[in-house]
Design an enzyme around this catalytic site. Sequence first.
Site, PDB file in Angstrom:
ATOM      1  N   TRP A  15       0.800  -1.225   0.000  1.00  0.00           N
ATOM      2  CA  TRP A  15       0.000   0.000   0.000  1.00  0.00           C
ATOM      3  C   TRP A  15       0.833   1.275   0.000  1.00  0.00           C
ATOM      4  O   TRP A  15       0.317   2.353  -0.275  1.00  0.00           O
ATOM      5  CB  TRP A  15      -0.887   0.018   1.252  1.00  0.00           C
ATOM      6  CG  TRP A  15      -0.106  -0.260   2.508  1.00  0.00           C
ATOM      7  CD1 TRP A  15       0.050  -1.470   3.114  1.00  0.00           C
ATOM      8  CD2 TRP A  15       0.694   0.663   3.259  1.00  0.00           C
ATOM      9  NE1 TRP A  15       0.894  -1.357   4.200  1.00  0.00           N
ATOM     10  CE2 TRP A  15       1.299  -0.062   4.313  1.00  0.00           C
ATOM     11  CE3 TRP A  15       0.955   2.036   3.157  1.00  0.00           C
ATOM     12  CZ2 TRP A  15       2.142   0.541   5.247  1.00  0.00           C
ATOM     13  CZ3 TRP A  15       1.798   2.627   4.085  1.00  0.00           C
ATOM     14  CH2 TRP A  15       2.374   1.892   5.125  1.00  0.00           C
ATOM     15  N   ASN A  16       2.135   1.208   0.321  1.00  0.00           N
ATOM     16  CA  ASN A  16       2.861   2.460   0.602  1.00  0.00           C
ATOM     17  C   ASN A  16       3.165   3.291  -0.644  1.00  0.00           C
ATOM     18  O   ASN A  16       3.196   4.519  -0.577  1.00  0.00           O
ATOM     19  CB  ASN A  16       4.136   2.182   1.413  1.00  0.00           C
ATOM     20  CG  ASN A  16       5.088   1.221   0.750  1.00  0.00           C
ATOM     21  OD1 ASN A  16       4.696   0.400  -0.074  1.00  0.00           O
ATOM     22  ND2 ASN A  16       6.352   1.311   1.107  1.00  0.00           N
TER      23      ASN A  16
ATOM     24  N   HIS B  35      -3.590  -6.465  -4.838  1.00  0.00           N
ATOM     25  CA  HIS B  35      -3.052  -5.309  -4.141  1.00  0.00           C
ATOM     26  C   HIS B  35      -3.339  -5.421  -2.645  1.00  0.00           C
ATOM     27  O   HIS B  35      -4.111  -6.276  -2.198  1.00  0.00           O
ATOM     28  CB  HIS B  35      -3.659  -4.023  -4.706  1.00  0.00           C
ATOM     29  CG  HIS B  35      -2.686  -2.887  -4.795  1.00  0.00           C
ATOM     30  ND1 HIS B  35      -1.705  -2.669  -3.851  1.00  0.00           N
ATOM     31  CD2 HIS B  35      -2.536  -1.894  -5.718  1.00  0.00           C
ATOM     32  CE1 HIS B  35      -0.999  -1.592  -4.189  1.00  0.00           C
ATOM     33  NE2 HIS B  35      -1.473  -1.106  -5.317  1.00  0.00           N
ATOM     34  N   ALA B  36      -2.694  -4.554  -1.857  1.00  0.00           N
ATOM     35  CA  ALA B  36      -2.959  -4.513  -0.420  1.00  0.00           C
ATOM     36  C   ALA B  36      -4.429  -4.195  -0.176  1.00  0.00           C
ATOM     37  O   ALA B  36      -5.046  -3.408  -0.912  1.00  0.00           O
ATOM     38  CB  ALA B  36      -2.077  -3.457   0.244  1.00  0.00           C
TER      39      ALA B  36
ATOM     40  N   GLY C 194       6.790  -6.310  -0.150  1.00  0.00           N
ATOM     41  CA  GLY C 194       6.085  -6.286   1.124  1.00  0.00           C
ATOM     42  C   GLY C 194       7.008  -6.594   2.283  1.00  0.00           C
ATOM     43  O   GLY C 194       8.228  -6.435   2.199  1.00  0.00           O
ATOM     44  N   SER C 195       6.413  -7.069   3.346  1.00  0.00           N
ATOM     45  CA  SER C 195       7.163  -7.334   4.570  1.00  0.00           C
ATOM     46  C   SER C 195       7.974  -8.617   4.444  1.00  0.00           C
ATOM     47  O   SER C 195       7.714  -9.472   3.589  1.00  0.00           O
ATOM     48  CB  SER C 195       6.196  -7.470   5.753  1.00  0.00           C
ATOM     49  OG  SER C 195       5.416  -8.651   5.615  1.00  0.00           O
TER      50      SER C 195
ATOM     51  N   GLU D 133      10.899  -8.296  -3.086  1.00  0.00           N
ATOM     52  CA  GLU D 133      11.460  -7.032  -2.593  1.00  0.00           C
ATOM     53  C   GLU D 133      10.830  -6.789  -1.236  1.00  0.00           C
ATOM     54  O   GLU D 133       9.647  -6.458  -1.146  1.00  0.00           O
ATOM     55  CB  GLU D 133      11.158  -5.894  -3.571  1.00  0.00           C
ATOM     56  CG  GLU D 133      11.983  -4.643  -3.307  1.00  0.00           C
ATOM     57  CD  GLU D 133      11.326  -3.662  -2.371  1.00  0.00           C
ATOM     58  OE1 GLU D 133      11.671  -3.691  -1.163  1.00  0.00           O
ATOM     59  OE2 GLU D 133      10.479  -2.883  -2.814  1.00  0.00           O
ATOM     60  N   LEU D 134      11.624  -6.982  -0.187  1.00  0.00           N
ATOM     61  CA  LEU D 134      11.069  -7.013   1.166  1.00  0.00           C
ATOM     62  C   LEU D 134      11.507  -5.788   1.968  1.00  0.00           C
ATOM     63  O   LEU D 134      11.746  -4.735   1.413  1.00  0.00           O
ATOM     64  CB  LEU D 134      11.466  -8.323   1.834  1.00  0.00           C
ATOM     65  CG  LEU D 134      11.181  -9.584   0.983  1.00  0.00           C
ATOM     66  CD1 LEU D 134      11.640 -10.834   1.698  1.00  0.00           C
ATOM     67  CD2 LEU D 134       9.703  -9.679   0.614  1.00  0.00           C
TER      68      LEU D 134
ATOM     69  N   CYS E 193      10.372   1.288   2.279  1.00  0.00           N
ATOM     70  CA  CYS E 193      11.395   0.259   2.513  1.00  0.00           C
ATOM     71  C   CYS E 193      12.796   0.846   2.412  1.00  0.00           C
ATOM     72  O   CYS E 193      13.706   0.410   3.119  1.00  0.00           O
ATOM     73  CB  CYS E 193      11.242  -0.877   1.502  1.00  0.00           C
ATOM     74  SG  CYS E 193       9.697  -1.789   1.633  1.00  0.00           S
TER      75      CYS E 193
ATOM     76  N   GLU F 144      12.739  -3.097  11.273  1.00  0.00           N
ATOM     77  CA  GLU F 144      12.348  -2.050  10.329  1.00  0.00           C
ATOM     78  C   GLU F 144      11.317  -1.153  11.010  1.00  0.00           C
ATOM     79  O   GLU F 144      10.277  -1.626  11.457  1.00  0.00           O
ATOM     80  CB  GLU F 144      11.752  -2.645   9.054  1.00  0.00           C
ATOM     81  CG  GLU F 144      11.321  -1.579   8.062  1.00  0.00           C
ATOM     82  CD  GLU F 144      10.838  -2.145   6.737  1.00  0.00           C
ATOM     83  OE1 GLU F 144      11.040  -1.489   5.708  1.00  0.00           O
ATOM     84  OE2 GLU F 144      10.246  -3.246   6.749  1.00  0.00           O
TER      85      GLU F 144
END
Length: 454
Positions: free
Chosen positions: A130-131, A155-156, A206-207, A228-229, A262, A359
């Site tokens: 979502w960011n 999507h989120a 995401g996370s 891509e975390l 991130c 994080e």
Amino acid sequence: MAIKSINPSTKKVEKVFEEYSLEIVFNLIDDVQNAFQYWKETSFYERSILMKNVAKILKENKREYAKIIVTEMGKPITQAISEIEKCAWVCEYYSENAEDFLQKEYIQTDASESYIQFDPLGIIFAIMPWNFPFWQVFRFAVPALMAGNACLLKHASNVPMCALAIEKIFKDAQFPQNLFRTVLINPSDVEEIINHPKVKAVTLTGSEYAGRQVAGYCGKFLKKSVMELGGSDPFIILEDADIDLAVKTGVNARLINNGQSCIAAKRFIVVEKVYDEFEKKFVDLMSKVKVGNPMEETTELGPIAREDLLIELEYQVKNSVENGAVILCGGKRIDSESLFFEPTVLANVKKGMPAYEEEIFGPVAALIKVKDDNEAIEIANDTKYGLGASLWTNNIEKARKLARQIEAGSVFINGMVKSDPRLPFGGVKNSGYGRELSHYGIKEFVNIKTVWIR
């Protein structure tokens, strides 16, 4: 179960959507596969024309799309407009360069002729955050489509209006019906979608937790994946750095996207000879940041995107302080009824604290004092993450040598870490694997095929 779009500035429910059943999703996958069968035979010229249409639509409607972003996740409007402009840029970049990136590569062997060609895989299933609700999607979708693939987006759950708006953009640009589709689903359905035989590859931003789950499914079902975390990016200030520029850039690097990025600078590692000067100027500038309504042009910091994320942020700050960190400014939500958190600086941050180990997804900067360059690099690498790093020094030759020692997917010397369509983007360690953007990114989701001819 309903999917709600909740405005983080007001906590108001803007719109409610019904989840798609797996039956609906599987029917959609059949439609996307049919679109792919046509699309994979199109020329780069045809694809380029349509991708330029997308760029045009984005540019002409950038404020409209930016307002959707602000409404759903609270990014300041000026940053949301910049996000849309960047999406247009990536469309233009790949429309102009994809054909060159995917040209056959001729190799001299014992054959009469041998070469490598790059064929599309099929449906790429994307699980996006979502960011950066537009940029993250376009970052994967544009190269994937230009390579001849089809796209399925999950999507989120807090940005469904963004997800559906993106789907409509590709439709309005005259891409084939169903080539890019959004599915509004529960995360519990992700495994079955990855297992679908027509889904050929998966990309996730995401996370770390989400990455582990999805990478596990990809391993189980033997699907190619890019992850891509998270990141805990170091911002390293050496004694010969331009302190004023480092402070100005550092505040922006920490607070961009309301601190929810991130690749935001999170750990500020400062050599002791310049630490006091940096700390004083950094805290002063952080304290002057304008927090407010993200729809207003002058706002620099908006709300945290969701209540649960704010609660986690409060816990991380509280726990760090209980273990010895010192609050130099900020440190709490602005009022109990909102999702706004004060710009915060923590000093005396040590190993074992959340501000050091985890994080931090919010406007919280951790200051760490070190003796010298060697300790700075040691602390920078003392993390499970490895996404980006920013290094500040006026000795460029020294910077080049230190950059080789930093364990990260990118190192920016005297600048803020950012993504750029021309450069590969991704991480190492628990920040994931694979690359997006540049010629490396477009080759992640193709069949690199050898052809040998006698």
